[in-house]
Design a protein around this motif. Structure first.
Motif, PDB file in Angstrom:
ATOM      1  N   ILE A 101     -21.290 -24.649   8.824  1.00 13.39           N
ATOM      2  CA  ILE A 101     -20.833 -23.599   9.744  1.00 13.39           C
ATOM      3  C   ILE A 101     -20.365 -22.412   8.908  1.00 13.39           C
ATOM      4  N   ARG A 102     -21.179 -21.372   8.836  1.00 11.34           N
ATOM      5  CA  ARG A 102     -20.938 -20.267   7.915  1.00 11.34           C
ATOM      6  C   ARG A 102     -20.186 -19.105   8.546  1.00 11.34           C
ATOM      7  N   ASN A 103     -19.980 -19.146   9.848  1.00 17.68           N
ATOM      8  CA  ASN A 103     -19.266 -18.040  10.502  1.00 17.68           C
ATOM      9  C   ASN A 103     -17.792 -18.368  10.734  1.00 17.68           C
ATOM     10  N   PHE A 104     -17.268 -19.312   9.975  1.00 19.61           N
ATOM     11  CA  PHE A 104     -15.861 -19.699  10.056  1.00 19.61           C
ATOM     12  C   PHE A 104     -15.186 -19.385   8.727  1.00 19.61           C
ATOM     13  N   SER A 105     -13.957 -18.865   8.802  1.00 21.62           N
ATOM     14  CA  SER A 105     -13.179 -18.640   7.583  1.00 21.62           C
ATOM     15  C   SER A 105     -11.698 -18.810   7.870  1.00 21.62           C
ATOM     16  N   LEU A 106     -10.937 -18.947   6.806  1.00 21.28           N
ATOM     17  CA  LEU A 106      -9.501 -19.211   6.886  1.00 21.28           C
ATOM     18  C   LEU A 106      -8.753 -18.086   6.192  1.00 21.28           C
ATOM     19  N   LEU A 107      -7.800 -17.479   6.894  1.00 17.51           N
ATOM     20  CA  LEU A 107      -6.874 -16.537   6.265  1.00 17.51           C
ATOM     21  C   LEU A 107      -5.664 -17.340   5.818  1.00 17.51           C
ATOM     22  N   VAL A 108      -5.533 -17.542   4.509  1.00 10.60           N
ATOM     23  CA  VAL A 108      -4.596 -18.526   3.965  1.00 10.60           C
ATOM     24  C   VAL A 108      -3.284 -17.879   3.555  1.00 10.60           C
ATOM     25  N   SER A 109      -2.181 -18.511   4.003  1.00 10.81           N
ATOM     26  CA  SER A 109      -0.859 -18.133   3.504  1.00 10.81           C
ATOM     27  C   SER A 109       0.017 -19.371   3.454  1.00 10.81           C
ATOM     28  N   HIS A 110      -0.435 -20.370   2.708  1.00 11.24           N
ATOM     29  CA  HIS A 110       0.318 -21.612   2.586  1.00 11.24           C
ATOM     30  C   HIS A 110       1.318 -21.530   1.435  1.00 11.24           C
ATOM     31  N   VAL A 111       2.494 -22.109   1.652  1.00 11.94           N
ATOM     32  CA  VAL A 111       3.548 -22.094   0.640  1.00 11.94           C
ATOM     33  C   VAL A 111       4.053 -23.513   0.381  1.00 11.94           C
ATOM     34  N   ARG A 112       4.684 -23.690  -0.775  1.00 13.58           N
ATOM     35  CA  ARG A 112       5.153 -24.994  -1.233  1.00 13.58           C
ATOM     36  C   ARG A 112       6.664 -24.970  -1.428  1.00 13.58           C
ATOM     37  N   ARG A 144       2.610 -16.997  -4.959  1.00 11.48           N
ATOM     38  CA  ARG A 144       2.575 -16.568  -3.560  1.00 11.48           C
ATOM     39  C   ARG A 144       3.797 -15.706  -3.257  1.00 11.48           C
ATOM     40  N   ALA A 145       3.570 -14.607  -2.559  1.00  5.82           N
ATOM     41  CA  ALA A 145       4.676 -13.765  -2.082  1.00  5.82           C
ATOM     42  C   ALA A 145       5.288 -14.383  -0.842  1.00  5.82           C
ATOM     43  N   TRP A 146       6.610 -14.351  -0.758  1.00  2.85           N
ATOM     44  CA  TRP A 146       7.360 -14.818   0.412  1.00  2.85           C
ATOM     45  C   TRP A 146       8.028 -13.606   1.047  1.00  2.85           C
ATOM     46  N   ARG A 147       7.870 -13.469   2.346  1.00  6.84           N
ATOM     47  CA  ARG A 147       8.429 -12.301   3.030  1.00  6.84           C
ATOM     48  C   ARG A 147       9.947 -12.262   2.859  1.00  6.84           C
ATOM     49  N   GLY A 148      10.448 -11.139   2.442  1.00  4.92           N
ATOM     50  CA  GLY A 148      11.881 -10.963   2.260  1.00  4.92           C
ATOM     51  C   GLY A 148      12.428 -11.526   0.964  1.00  4.92           C
ATOM     52  N   ILE A 149      11.577 -12.199   0.187  1.00  2.17           N
ATOM     53  CA  ILE A 149      12.048 -12.831  -1.050  1.00  2.17           C
ATOM     54  C   ILE A 149      11.307 -12.269  -2.254  1.00  2.17           C
ATOM     55  N   GLY A 150       9.990 -12.199  -2.163  1.00  2.48           N
ATOM     56  CA  GLY A 150       9.177 -11.734  -3.281  1.00  2.48           C
ATOM     57  C   GLY A 150       8.251 -12.833  -3.771  1.00  2.48           C
ATOM     58  N   VAL A 151       7.618 -12.579  -4.900  1.00  5.48           N
ATOM     59  CA  VAL A 151       6.646 -13.527  -5.444  1.00  5.48           C
ATOM     60  C   VAL A 151       7.370 -14.670  -6.139  1.00  5.48           C
ATOM     61  N   ILE A 152       6.991 -15.906  -5.777  1.00  5.21           N
ATOM     62  CA  ILE A 152       7.507 -17.099  -6.428  1.00  5.21           C
ATOM     63  C   ILE A 152       6.338 -17.761  -7.146  1.00  5.21           C
ATOM     64  N   PRO A 153       6.445 -17.950  -8.468  1.00  6.74           N
ATOM     65  CA  PRO A 153       5.322 -18.531  -9.211  1.00  6.74           C
ATOM     66  C   PRO A 153       4.930 -19.911  -8.692  1.00  6.74           C
ATOM     67  N   ARG A 154       3.632 -20.139  -8.573  1.00  7.12           N
ATOM     68  CA  ARG A 154       3.038 -21.429  -8.227  1.00  7.12           C
ATOM     69  C   ARG A 154       3.618 -22.005  -6.929  1.00  7.12           C
ATOM     70  N   SER A 155       3.921 -21.108  -6.003  1.00  5.83           N
ATOM     71  CA  SER A 155       4.582 -21.545  -4.766  1.00  5.83           C
ATOM     72  C   SER A 155       3.642 -21.578  -3.570  1.00  5.83           C
ATOM     73  N   GLY A 156       2.348 -21.395  -3.806  1.00  4.23           N
ATOM     74  CA  GLY A 156       1.427 -21.398  -2.677  1.00  4.23           C
ATOM     75  C   GLY A 156       0.106 -22.031  -3.019  1.00  4.23           C
ATOM     76  N   TRP A 157      -0.758 -22.053  -2.014  1.00  3.13           N
ATOM     77  CA  TRP A 157      -2.136 -22.500  -2.204  1.00  3.13           C
ATOM     78  C   TRP A 157      -3.100 -21.394  -1.798  1.00  3.13           C
ATOM     79  N   ARG A 158      -4.257 -21.414  -2.412  1.00  2.00           N
ATOM     80  CA  ARG A 158      -5.398 -20.616  -1.977  1.00  2.00           C
ATOM     81  C   ARG A 158      -6.625 -21.523  -2.022  1.00  2.00           C
ATOM     82  N   LEU A 159      -7.688 -21.091  -1.371  1.00  2.00           N
ATOM     83  CA  LEU A 159      -8.896 -21.889  -1.371  1.00  2.00           C
ATOM     84  C   LEU A 159      -9.479 -21.961  -2.784  1.00  2.00           C
ATOM     85  N   ALA A 160      -9.902 -23.158  -3.178  1.00  2.00           N
ATOM     86  CA  ALA A 160     -10.522 -23.345  -4.488  1.00  2.00           C
ATOM     87  C   ALA A 160     -11.840 -22.582  -4.550  1.00  2.00           C
TER      88      ALA A 160
END
Length: 374
Positions: A159-170, A272-288
């Protein structure tokens, strides 16, 4: 205990409160990590029933609240495109971007749909092969596995017409960032049970040892919170700093191996950037890289985003535990659930929403006599 109502038993709550009162001898500041726990605490007045020496600080544990403004604005831009069907959970539709939200985009004619699972969005993509379908994938470790599985399934089915806008955090990198802040007052953490049910507790012992803070994994019912506080206070009073699982009915040390394997396959760790906090190193995921064709940011190449946070909104300080919601000048006046300035007021797990919903509108009320939490 087997049933939810047993975890709201007022007699058991009183016994736990009595033990906490009998144990504490000096002031302690505890941070609950999860916004769901914050709502339980405020709804049942747990913070008012605890001894004066025990302060509960609300952490950045609301995934909607920490989704960065730039990602919200990218979502708004993508959702506005005529070829796009933009799918999201309902709690994201009223989160303010720069000047508007997803409800506004829908009112302007954008095809914005509320779904209950990322698989619903994948099904919509199958039914609309001539449209681009985007799912807004946000959240902590709890919502990441089903989003990963949906991308995995999309590639498997072609299914090529599907995509994910990713903003996952750890969560663990956020705890690290909080403890490294020069303004940090946190002396212990109540960790989120649902996160640990997926990821296990393996990342926490090093944090507890490095920063000499107890970390107690807790659930979300009143007795879960009180038991977590009891165990945390007892550690603090003894001068200990270990990881303790107070939520064994859902959490195992290894977490969920199948879910973790899916995450390792589909995602890779990133800053990953966190709203109101800023960028936290290695704190998120993105698609491989092997799944990059399903990355909405890559597919739509959104550029030129100019974000502007409302000057009166102090949600960043609330998310960092530096400010209680009612201490913000805009709280309950220009900022309400109908006219939110920040995500913490509109999200179902936001601290500002909890304070507004349960009428904590002014300075903290006097501590109440421990009678009932139901």
């Amino acid at each position: 205990m087997k049933y939810i109502d047993e975890f709201q038993d007022p007699d058991l709550a009183r016994r736990l409160l009595d033990r906490i009162h009998a144990t504490v001898t000096r002031p302690w500041a505890l941070m609950e990590v999860c916004g769901g726990q914050t709502h339980t605490i405020i709804r049942h007045g747990i913070d008012q029933l605890l001894p004066d020496e025990v302060e509960l600080i609300h952490g950045p544990g609301c995934p909607v609240c920490v989704t960065p403004l730039e990602v919200i604005d990218k979502a708004l831009e993508i959702a506005s495109r005529p070829e796009v069907i933009f799918c999201s959970f309902g709690d994201m539709l009223r989160v303010p971007g720069t000047g508007r939200d997803l409800f506004g985009v829908r009112g302007e004619g954008g095809d914005v749909r509320v779904v209950y699972s990322p698989l619903d969005a994948l099904r919509i993509a199958q039914q609309n092969p001539d449209r681009q379908v985007v799912f807004f994938g946000i959240g902590f470790e709890t919502t990441a596995p089903p989003n990963a599985m949906t991308v995995h399934q999309a590639r498997k089915l072609g299914i090529r017409n599907f995509s994910l806008l990713v903003s996952h955090v750890r969560v663990p990198p956020a705890i690290e960032a909080i403890m490294r802040s020069p303004d940090c007052r946190v002396q212990a953490f109540l960790a989120a049970g649902h996160v640990c049910s997926v990821m296990g507790t393996g990342e926490y012992p090093a944090l507890a040892e490095r920063h000499r803070v107890p970390i107690v994994v807790t659930g979300f019912e009143p007795l879960d919170i009180l038991e977590g506080v009891r165990r945390t206070v007892e550690q603090l009073e003894r001068g200990e700093h270990t990881v303790d699982n107070a939520y064994p009915r859902a959490v195992r040390a290894e977490g969920n191996p199948a879910a973790r394997a899916m995450l390792d396959d589909v995602f890779e760790v990133t800053d990953r950037a966190w709203r109101g906090i800023g960028v936290i190193p290695r704190s998120g995921w993105r698609l491989a890289e092997r799944y990059r064709e399903f990355d909405a940011e890559h597919r739509f190449s959104v550029h030129g985003i100019d974000t502007v946070e409302p000057a009166a909104c102090r949600a960043g300080e609330v998310l960092q535990g530096l400010l209680k919601p009612h201490q913000c000048e805009a709280f309950g006046t220009v900022c309400t659930p109908r006219t939110p300035l920040g995500a913490t007021m509109v999200s179902s797990e936001g601290a500002c929403a909890a304070y507004y919903l349960y009428r904590r509108l002014d300075a903290a009320p006097a501590r109440q006599e421990a009678t009932s939490v139901v």
